[in-house]
Design a protein around this motif. Structure first.
Motif, mmCIF file in Angstrom:
data_model
loop_
_atom_site.group_PDB
_atom_site.id
_atom_site.type_symbol
_atom_site.label_atom_id
_atom_site.label_comp_id
_atom_site.label_asym_id
_atom_site.label_seq_id
_atom_site.Cartn_x
_atom_site.Cartn_y
_atom_site.Cartn_z
ATOM 1 N N ARG A 131 0.820 -1.213 0.000
ATOM 2 C CA ARG A 131 0.000 0.000 0.000
ATOM 3 C C ARG A 131 0.851 1.259 0.000
ATOM 4 N N TYR A 132 2.134 1.132 0.319
ATOM 5 C CA TYR A 132 3.030 2.279 0.288
ATOM 6 C C TYR A 132 3.654 2.499 -1.088
ATOM 7 N N LEU A 133 3.480 1.548 -2.000
ATOM 8 C CA LEU A 133 4.100 1.603 -3.320
ATOM 9 C C LEU A 133 3.093 2.074 -4.365
ATOM 10 N N HIS A 134 3.429 3.132 -5.085
ATOM 11 C CA HIS A 134 2.512 3.732 -6.043
ATOM 12 C C HIS A 134 3.159 3.700 -7.432
ATOM 13 N N PRO A 135 2.537 3.019 -8.399
ATOM 14 C CA PRO A 135 3.143 2.906 -9.731
ATOM 15 C C PRO A 135 3.005 4.193 -10.535
ATOM 16 N N GLU A 136 4.059 4.503 -11.288
ATOM 17 C CA GLU A 136 4.047 5.646 -12.194
ATOM 18 C C GLU A 136 4.678 5.215 -13.517
ATOM 19 N N GLN A 137 3.868 5.181 -14.564
ATOM 20 C CA GLN A 137 4.312 4.663 -15.851
ATOM 21 C C GLN A 137 5.498 5.441 -16.411
ATOM 22 N N ALA A 138 5.555 6.742 -16.185
ATOM 23 C CA ALA A 138 6.626 7.562 -16.746
ATOM 24 C C ALA A 138 8.003 7.127 -16.268
ATOM 25 N N LEU A 139 8.070 6.478 -15.113
ATOM 26 C CA LEU A 139 9.369 6.037 -14.603
ATOM 27 C C LEU A 139 9.949 4.895 -15.434
ATOM 28 N N ALA A 140 9.111 4.191 -16.190
ATOM 29 C CA ALA A 140 9.616 3.128 -17.063
ATOM 30 C C ALA A 140 10.467 3.700 -18.191
ATOM 31 N N ASN A 141 10.306 4.988 -18.490
ATOM 32 C CA ASN A 141 11.065 5.635 -19.559
ATOM 33 C C ASN A 141 12.232 6.462 -19.033
ATOM 34 N N ALA A 142 12.445 6.447 -17.724
ATOM 35 C CA ALA A 142 13.523 7.252 -17.145
ATOM 36 C C ALA A 142 14.885 6.663 -17.506
ATOM 37 N N THR A 143 15.809 7.532 -17.900
ATOM 38 C CA THR A 143 17.153 7.103 -18.285
ATOM 39 C C THR A 143 18.244 7.691 -17.395
ATOM 40 N N SER A 144 17.868 8.601 -16.501
ATOM 41 C CA SER A 144 18.850 9.225 -15.614
ATOM 42 C C SER A 144 18.130 9.843 -14.430
ATOM 43 N N GLU A 145 18.896 10.318 -13.468
ATOM 44 C CA GLU A 145 18.287 10.976 -12.309
ATOM 45 C C GLU A 145 17.913 12.426 -12.616
ATOM 46 N N LYS A 146 18.858 13.186 -13.195
ATOM 47 C CA LYS A 146 18.629 14.610 -13.412
ATOM 48 C C LYS A 146 18.608 15.001 -14.890
ATOM 49 N N GLY A 147 19.112 14.146 -15.781
ATOM 50 C CA GLY A 147 19.158 14.480 -17.192
ATOM 51 C C GLY A 147 20.399 15.267 -17.559
ATOM 52 N N ASP A 148 20.450 15.706 -18.801
ATOM 53 C CA ASP A 148 21.546 16.543 -19.287
ATOM 54 C C ASP A 148 21.181 18.010 -19.131
ATOM 55 N N PHE A 149 22.217 18.867 -19.147
ATOM 56 C CA PHE A 149 21.979 20.292 -18.924
ATOM 57 C C PHE A 149 22.705 21.135 -19.959
ATOM 58 N N SER A 150 22.109 22.292 -20.249
ATOM 59 C CA SER A 150 22.735 23.285 -21.114
ATOM 60 C C SER A 150 22.457 24.661 -20.532
ATOM 61 N N ALA A 151 23.202 25.648 -20.986
ATOM 62 C CA ALA A 151 23.081 26.992 -20.423
ATOM 63 C C ALA A 151 21.701 27.601 -20.647
ATOM 64 N N ALA A 152 21.055 27.247 -21.749
ATOM 65 C CA ALA A 152 19.757 27.835 -22.067
ATOM 66 C C ALA A 152 18.575 27.007 -21.562
ATOM 67 N N GLN A 153 18.840 25.898 -20.887
ATOM 68 C CA GLN A 153 17.779 24.972 -20.507
ATOM 69 C C GLN A 153 16.857 25.569 -19.445
#
Length: 299
Positions: A88-110
């Protein structure tokens, strides 16, 4: 494991003591206070002594309903009955199946976190209902994100701790997240002496390690004055405080399958038993301070 000894313990009248760690590099690591220059702490001690002092030892038994955690023995039969109280403490989120990193890549204009990062999943999915959402990552952080929303007279305060890792049923990827979440449970009440400095820091843009960005730390806010909004949330008579670990490293379905196998008489993997008890300790720590622990994971 190849059967090589990793540690020695002793059974005392009131506790289990960690006597040594024999595998490198743990056997040679020493712990010092950061108040002293490196190598000069007169009370530095081996890692195993430090872990023993703070009761950081988890001991598992052949009986999966028993565990020794934080210096105490616990019994919990829910692992044998299908794990309903745990799930009951675990909640599924479909978007996490597509996650490839924790924070992603960054650029100056992002201006936004990558949608395929767990940070992006918090912003766009998990914390989407929060009318106030703040990125508190890096520095003196209380959580990766802090969310606030009103539901009638009820105030919801959420601390999100976002992590990414390979999908599995082990505990190794959870130790940092659980430790961070438990350490900051006290900050969920927005301590008056600290919130003004926090709000000032949120006025800047998010600077990732080695890369400044245009991502606002205040992701969303419907409040004319953010400091007043936090003070109002702090003193709200009816509130729910939720410490949420958002992770791509486990699947609710895989955990359901593991519980079903145990219920059918199969012996669980030690790594899964360790994961179970680690998360149970997290849920219990939350309950002790009147908060709710939660895990948002892959379906």
């Amino acid at each position: 494991m190849d059967g090589t000894g990793a540690a020695t313990i002793s059974l005392n009248k009131t506790r289990i003591a960690l006597r040594s760690l024999t595998l490198a590099p743990a056997s040679t690591i020493e712990v010092e206070s950061c108040e002293f220059p490196l190598g000069t702490d007169p009370e530095r001690r081996p890692l195993h002594k430090y872990l023993d002092e703070i009761d950081a030892l988890i001991v598992l038994f052949d009986d999966v309903g028993l565990a020794y955690i934080d210096g105490q023995v616990f019994r919990d039969e829910s692992m044998l009955d299908g794990g309903a109280s745990f799930l009951r403490y675990l909640h599924p989120e479909q978007a996490l199946a597509n996650a490839t990193s924790e924070k992603g890549d960054f650029s100056a204009a992002q201006r936004e976190f990558d949608r395929t990062s767990t940070f992006g999943v918090v912003v766009n999915e998990v914390g989407a209902a929060d009318t106030i959402l703040i990125c508190d990552d890096l520095g003196d952080e209380w959580a990766d994100f802090i969310g606030i929303r009103q539901d009638g007279a009820l105030t919801h305060i959420s601390f999100y701790h976002a992590k990414h890792g390979p999908l599995g049923l082990g505990a190794s990827s959870f130790h940092v997240a659980v430790g961070q979440a438990i350490k900051n449970l006290g900050n969920m009440s927005f301590p008056e002496e600290r919130i003004e400095n926090k709000v000032q820091g949120w006025g800047a843009t998010y600077n990732a390690p080695g890369q400044a960005t245009q991502i606002s730390r205040v992701i969303r806010s419907n409040a004319p004055d953010l400091l007043d909004a936090l003070r109002n949330a702090r003193t709200a008579p009816d509130s729910i405080r939720r410490a949420t670990i958002v992770t791509s490293s486990i699947s609710r379905h895989a955990i359901e399958t593991a519980f079903a196998s145990i219920q059918n008489g199969q012996q669980p993997a030690p790594s899964f038993v360790q994961l179970y008890w680690l998360l149970q300790s997290f849920f219990s720590a939350c309950a002790e301070v009147g908060a709710v622990g939660a895990i948002v994971c892959q379906p």
